[in-house]
Design an enzyme around this catalytic site. Sequence first.
Site, mmCIF file in Angstrom:
data_model
loop_
_atom_site.group_PDB
_atom_site.id
_atom_site.type_symbol
_atom_site.label_atom_id
_atom_site.label_comp_id
_atom_site.label_asym_id
_atom_site.label_seq_id
_atom_site.Cartn_x
_atom_site.Cartn_y
_atom_site.Cartn_z
ATOM 1 N N GLU A 283 102.940 6.863 14.621
ATOM 2 C CA GLU A 283 103.755 7.781 13.921
ATOM 3 C C GLU A 283 103.740 7.577 12.548
ATOM 4 O OE1 GLU A 283 104.065 8.756 18.178
ATOM 5 O OE2 GLU A 283 104.759 6.812 16.996
ATOM 6 N N HIS B 201 113.664 10.647 25.009
ATOM 7 C CA HIS B 201 112.831 11.783 24.906
ATOM 8 C C HIS B 201 113.564 12.996 24.733
ATOM 9 C CE1 HIS B 201 110.539 8.594 26.755
ATOM 10 N NE2 HIS B 201 109.278 9.219 26.228
#
Length: 333
Positions: free
Chosen positions: A63, A132
């Site tokens: 990322e 998550h």
Amino acid sequence: AVAVSQVTVRDALNQALDEELERDERVFLLGEEVAQYDGAYKISRGLWKKYGDKRVIDTPISEMGFAGIAVGAAMAGLRPVCEFMTFNFSMQAIDQVINSAAKTCYMSAGSIGVPIVFRGPNGASAGVAAQHSQCFAAWYGHCPGLKVVSPWSAEDAKGLLKASIRDDNPVVMLENELLYGVPFEMSEQAQSKEFVIPIGKAKIERQGTHVTLVSHSRPVGHCMEAATVLAKEGVECEVINLRTIRPMDIETVEASVVKTNHLVTVEGGWPQFGVGAEICARIMEGPAFNYLDAPAVRVTGADVPMPYAKILEDNCIPQVKDIVFAVKKALNI
């Protein structure tokens, strides 16, 4: 009669990406699995085949790396759309999002723009545990230099994504994975290529007179359900879909509170320093405070990391019954 058809949030996002890639050759999409696999959630289905390797780019699982490439590309004049597989993983790249993207226009005295969209699923999905399931609306909404949008319906998703891609500032678009497959009615106008929703404008999804419900993303749907339940008991809720977290459309909320004299905020995120906390503070500081007949009430996610077990998860996420309870508390009934 206006032609209306059912479109899922997934298809609305796909439509928006397709139209903007076609409209402006500076736009490109990058992220994990966005190209050959058609997207982890199939949001980018068909786009790699149609636009090729230069416009739809598969990245390694890094990322910080691909967000950095995207920010640099934006500074150099392109208009990247950077997909995070979940916003929890944008934490890997938060230096790029905040220190590189959000602050550069100001630090360069307006000479360097960063027209970039960071998008992907935000908040809790189902059964994916704590790493998550976090909502980042309050985190990103905290930072000047960013715009932050949080769609609920298919119309929101399409109109806000198109507006975000066209905006000359960095925009964080917080989608919801559990909404991707949900169909919503979409007007002919909303399906046109020039349909955009202005960033910073809330939408009144349901008119009401007794209490104002303010929400964003998936909980807007819960508010609509709660309003239907409460209407059977003679309580008329006005439901406001924020659509944008920053800049926040507090005027629409104020006007509603002046009318209903009661306020309940609903969100999937944590309570402390949350979106609801900000709305309550703004209402208290503004002209609508004198119209409140009772304290504002917040409905939020539980103040814990998201548990994995389904029964615990259900109890951590605001349910329709929690909203109904909060409204009755606010109205003292």
